[in-house]
Structures are given as structure tokens and as C-alpha cells.
Design a protein around this motif. Sequence first.
Motif, PDB file in Angstrom:
ATOM      1  N   ALA A 197     -58.326  -6.758 -77.293  1.00  0.00           N
ATOM      2  CA  ALA A 197     -57.247  -6.478 -76.339  1.00  0.00           C
ATOM      3  C   ALA A 197     -55.940  -7.104 -76.803  1.00  0.00           C
ATOM      4  CB  ALA A 197     -57.629  -7.010 -74.959  1.00  0.00           C
ATOM      5  N   ALA A 198     -56.014  -8.341 -77.351  1.00  0.00           N
ATOM      6  CA  ALA A 198     -54.803  -8.988 -77.864  1.00  0.00           C
ATOM      7  C   ALA A 198     -54.223  -8.193 -79.036  1.00  0.00           C
ATOM      8  CB  ALA A 198     -55.124 -10.418 -78.290  1.00  0.00           C
ATOM      9  N   ARG A 199     -55.109  -7.723 -79.915  1.00  0.00           N
ATOM     10  CA  ARG A 199     -54.639  -6.898 -81.032  1.00  0.00           C
ATOM     11  C   ARG A 199     -54.025  -5.594 -80.524  1.00  0.00           C
ATOM     12  NH1 ARG A 199     -59.934  -6.699 -84.648  1.00  0.00           N
ATOM     13  NH2 ARG A 199     -58.795  -4.947 -85.579  1.00  0.00           N
ATOM     14  N   PHE A 200     -54.649  -5.029 -79.481  1.00  0.00           N
ATOM     15  CA  PHE A 200     -54.135  -3.772 -78.918  1.00  0.00           C
ATOM     16  C   PHE A 200     -52.744  -3.979 -78.334  1.00  0.00           C
ATOM     17  CE2 PHE A 200     -53.623  -1.002 -75.190  1.00  0.00           C
ATOM     18  CZ  PHE A 200     -53.721   0.231 -75.803  1.00  0.00           C
ATOM     19  N   ARG A 201     -52.565  -5.088 -77.575  1.00  0.00           N
ATOM     20  CA  ARG A 201     -51.256  -5.353 -76.972  1.00  0.00           C
ATOM     21  C   ARG A 201     -50.201  -5.589 -78.045  1.00  0.00           C
ATOM     22  NH1 ARG A 201     -54.527  -8.253 -73.297  1.00  0.00           N
ATOM     23  NH2 ARG A 201     -54.157 -10.201 -74.422  1.00  0.00           N
ATOM     24  N   ALA A 202     -50.582  -6.309 -79.094  1.00  0.00           N
ATOM     25  CA  ALA A 202     -49.624  -6.541 -80.178  1.00  0.00           C
ATOM     26  C   ALA A 202     -49.229  -5.231 -80.860  1.00  0.00           C
ATOM     27  CB  ALA A 202     -50.228  -7.501 -81.197  1.00  0.00           C
ATOM     28  N   HIS A 203     -50.181  -4.337 -80.980  1.00  0.00           N
ATOM     29  CA  HIS A 203     -49.908  -3.057 -81.634  1.00  0.00           C
ATOM     30  C   HIS A 203     -49.062  -2.151 -80.767  1.00  0.00           C
ATOM     31  CE1 HIS A 203     -50.441   0.656 -83.876  1.00  0.00           C
ATOM     32  NE2 HIS A 203     -50.951   1.217 -82.800  1.00  0.00           N
ATOM     33  N   THR A 204     -49.294  -2.205 -79.453  1.00  0.00           N
ATOM     34  CA  THR A 204     -48.602  -1.272 -78.549  1.00  0.00           C
ATOM     35  C   THR A 204     -47.249  -1.783 -78.086  1.00  0.00           C
ATOM     36  OG1 THR A 204     -49.770  -2.249 -76.655  1.00  0.00           O
ATOM     37  CG2 THR A 204     -50.754  -0.289 -77.691  1.00  0.00           C
ATOM     38  N   ALA A 205     -46.930  -3.054 -78.390  1.00  0.00           N
ATOM     39  CA  ALA A 205     -45.671  -3.613 -77.890  1.00  0.00           C
ATOM     40  C   ALA A 205     -44.469  -2.807 -78.376  1.00  0.00           C
ATOM     41  CB  ALA A 205     -45.543  -5.070 -78.308  1.00  0.00           C
ATOM     42  N   GLY A 206     -44.541  -2.328 -79.601  1.00  0.00           N
ATOM     43  CA  GLY A 206     -43.401  -1.610 -80.132  1.00  0.00           C
ATOM     44  C   GLY A 206     -43.636  -0.131 -80.332  1.00  0.00           C
ATOM     45  N   GLU A 262     -74.972 -13.494 -75.646  1.00  0.00           N
ATOM     46  CA  GLU A 262     -74.521 -12.232 -76.228  1.00  0.00           C
ATOM     47  C   GLU A 262     -73.339 -11.667 -75.441  1.00  0.00           C
ATOM     48  OE1 GLU A 262     -77.694  -9.468 -76.474  1.00  0.00           O
ATOM     49  OE2 GLU A 262     -78.937 -10.702 -77.789  1.00  0.00           O
ATOM     50  N   ILE A 263     -73.434 -11.734 -74.122  1.00  0.00           N
ATOM     51  CA  ILE A 263     -72.352 -11.218 -73.279  1.00  0.00           C
ATOM     52  C   ILE A 263     -71.081 -12.017 -73.500  1.00  0.00           C
ATOM     53  CG2 ILE A 263     -71.581 -10.949 -70.887  1.00  0.00           C
ATOM     54  CD1 ILE A 263     -74.495 -10.311 -70.160  1.00  0.00           C
ATOM     55  N   HIS A 264     -71.208 -13.352 -73.600  1.00  0.00           N
ATOM     56  CA  HIS A 264     -70.027 -14.189 -73.838  1.00  0.00           C
ATOM     57  C   HIS A 264     -69.379 -13.840 -75.178  1.00  0.00           C
ATOM     58  CE1 HIS A 264     -70.537 -16.382 -70.249  1.00  0.00           C
ATOM     59  NE2 HIS A 264     -71.563 -17.131 -70.635  1.00  0.00           N
ATOM     60  N   ARG A 265     -70.213 -13.662 -76.203  1.00  0.00           N
ATOM     61  CA  ARG A 265     -69.655 -13.303 -77.510  1.00  0.00           C
ATOM     62  C   ARG A 265     -68.969 -11.947 -77.456  1.00  0.00           C
ATOM     63  NH1 ARG A 265     -74.630 -15.353 -79.642  1.00  0.00           N
ATOM     64  NH2 ARG A 265     -75.370 -13.204 -79.911  1.00  0.00           N
ATOM     65  N   THR A 266     -69.599 -10.999 -76.766  1.00  0.00           N
ATOM     66  CA  THR A 266     -68.998  -9.670 -76.633  1.00  0.00           C
ATOM     67  C   THR A 266     -67.687  -9.733 -75.868  1.00  0.00           C
ATOM     68  OG1 THR A 266     -71.209  -8.667 -76.625  1.00  0.00           O
ATOM     69  CG2 THR A 266     -69.380  -7.314 -75.825  1.00  0.00           C
ATOM     70  N   ARG A 267     -67.669 -10.533 -74.789  1.00  0.00           N
ATOM     71  CA  ARG A 267     -66.448 -10.656 -73.999  1.00  0.00           C
ATOM     72  C   ARG A 267     -65.307 -11.270 -74.836  1.00  0.00           C
ATOM     73  NH1 ARG A 267     -66.025 -10.250 -68.710  1.00  0.00           N
ATOM     74  NH2 ARG A 267     -68.252 -10.621 -68.390  1.00  0.00           N
ATOM     75  N   ARG A 268     -65.645 -12.292 -75.653  1.00  0.00           N
ATOM     76  CA  ARG A 268     -64.613 -12.903 -76.497  1.00  0.00           C
ATOM     77  C   ARG A 268     -64.087 -11.901 -77.518  1.00  0.00           C
ATOM     78  NH1 ARG A 268     -68.146 -17.475 -76.216  1.00  0.00           N
ATOM     79  NH2 ARG A 268     -69.122 -16.891 -78.213  1.00  0.00           N
ATOM     80  N   HIS A 269     -64.987 -11.076 -78.051  1.00  0.00           N
ATOM     81  CA  HIS A 269     -64.553 -10.069 -79.016  1.00  0.00           C
ATOM     82  C   HIS A 269     -63.657  -9.026 -78.355  1.00  0.00           C
ATOM     83  CE1 HIS A 269     -64.597  -7.713 -82.648  1.00  0.00           C
ATOM     84  NE2 HIS A 269     -65.090  -6.667 -82.021  1.00  0.00           N
TER      85      HIS A 269
END
Length: 383
Positions: free
Chosen positions: A121-130, A109-116
Amino acid sequence: MLEALDLDPVQQQVYEALVDGAVTVNELRAAAGVSAARVRAALASLEKLNLVGRFSADGASKADGAKADGAGKPDQGSRPDQGGKGAERYLPVAPEIAFESLLLAREEEIHRTRRHIQHLAARFRAHTAGRDPLELVEIVTGRAAVIRQVDQLQRSARGEIRGIDRPPYANSDPDRLDPKTGMMPVQAQMMRRGISYRVIYDTEGLTTFHRFDKDIGAAAELGEDARVMADTPTKMLIADDRIALIPLRAAPNELASSVVVHPSGLLEVLCEFFEVLWGRALPISEYLSGRRPGAPDGPSPQEAKLLALLTTGMTDQVMARQLGISYRTFQRRLHGLMERLGATTRFQLGVRAASLGWLPQTQSQTQTQTQSQPQSQTQQTQP
């Protein structure tokens, strides 16, 4: 200790009582100090988790008893689980077997949560880049909010925390510190999880708040890499290279507001700024934790701590307090060290201790020596 596996306190008490030898509801009720109804409810939950097995008075399991034609039925005069002759027995499954499957499920469960979280975080960085540059920093107002942000920043670290420690302190209340070590509990937890800490302590904080013989020494034992510097320009806390926290004002009287810096050019500057100060600060961790390497005839742990303190420029009274000794004892140890090195003044003591390699050196001093060494060797080899 078993809350992480979703066992409530009564379930834990009942299971531990079973481990200690209790087998009937009456025995479990006496051991756990709860009602029979709560004991039975806990046993039912533990059975569903395959942590406990139920047996009839003749030793047959619950499943075997159900197959027997009425063999497991109790006498009409008493309940089968109250502790009489026909009372059912409960036995715990061996802990190393019982909890292994639960632990594996929780880890997954922790591994799945960490992957999510990584995906978010990747989506957040893509959104905040611009996004608007004004959104790359945020203001945290209020002492309680600053404390929460300090804890969150530390818990978010994946590899390293870097910090500049100087007054004022938001986490100065006794209930925010470990009563035994004086450390922030969050820092101790993160260090035990493998997060490294590099901290520059301002001498003003050492004079008024920190203790070498308590919180700084305890952190050094856990592996904190600590250095000392006078007149640091600001407080700072950096988690990896991802986020930083600095005071809103350069020299506040109280830490009532802070600036959170997200990935940006400003964050990169703060990280480089820390490294510049780190190279100039004085290392002390090895001396405080008694791990200082050196020859067998080097300074004792007490002498190493004393020498490290002498290099900070603090007063004798403050250094004595940092060592947890009286002023008179401090003077006696100092004079004993001077006699050992044949020094009549503190300046001579410093020179002779440095020549023997007994004093901590800054990174810049080490680099200077390394750069000058080949030149001296070249001069010696010239005809």
C-alpha cells in the motif's frame, strides 16, 4: 469451522468423532459416514498435524510398539485397524492443546501477510502521488461489479464505514441479505470484527425497503450509529478516509454503474460533505436498540421508537409497518402516548416530548443549546 486451519471436511468429521468417543477405524467410519480408506487417510493427516495419537490394542503408543520386537504385529486374519481384538486405537489430543500451535502459526502468517500488504500500500501511494488525475477515479459498470465493489470497500475498512443509504439498491435480492436480520452479511461480519458504521438513512429507503424492526434494528443492536434524513442528495459509501463509492448518475433508476474515488481532493470533499449531512440528520439508533439513556420515568422502548418514527415525517401506515404492527395497533399506541403526556394534537405531543428530552436531537440542535446555555446563565447572574 476448522477450514481456517486447513482441515478438510472429512478430517473435521473424523476428529470430532474421536472427540465424541470413537476410537477404531470401524467406529470412525460409522460415525463419519465415509469409507475406511478415507478414514485412514484422514487419520494419517491428523497424525502429521499432531492432532491424533495412535495406540496398539494393549495400550502402547505407535512409537513404543515399533520398539517392541514384533509385539505390535497384528494377527494374520485381520487388519489391525478394523475393529477386532487387535485393532489399533486412535485418541485425539485435547483440542485446546492440539489447535493452539496451529492457531499461533496461522496468526503469524496473517501478521506477515498484513505487513506485506501495508508495504504494498505504501508503494502504491508513492506511485500514485504523481499520477494522472484521471486515474484518481474509476468507473465500475454493471450491477454485479457494483455489488463486488461494495463488498470490497467494506472489507478494506480498518476503522470506520460511513454511508448514505437511499434507493436504488444493488443488494436488494433476498439471497444477498441475511434471512433472519435482513442485513448484508458483509456488514454484520465487519461490525463483529470491530469496524464501526455511521449511516444516514433516507426516508424514501425507509418507506420502500428497510425495516426498523428488522435490518436497521439488528444493525443498531450490533452498534451501528444510524440517523435519518429526508431528501439526501446521493448514495455514498466511504471506508475510513481512503476510498469512496458514489453512483455515476445523481438520481439513477437502477444502480448499474458507480464511481470509485481514491485519495484526492474530491475524496476529502466527500468526507466533509458526509459530516455536514451527519450533523443535520436525526439520531435514532439509541431509540431503536432500546439503549436510550434517561430518567426512570422516561418513555418505554416502544414509546421511544414511536417518537423517533414520528420525527421522520413518514405516513402512519409506513410507521406501523416499520414497527411490525397493524395500523390499528399503531393508532392505539399513539393515542396512549398522547394521553400520557396530556397532548391533544401531534404538535403538542412533539413539543412536550421535546421539553422532557424524549426526542432525539440533531448534532446542530445540541450545539445550539450548548452555545446558548452560557448566555442564559450569564444573564441570570447579572445584578
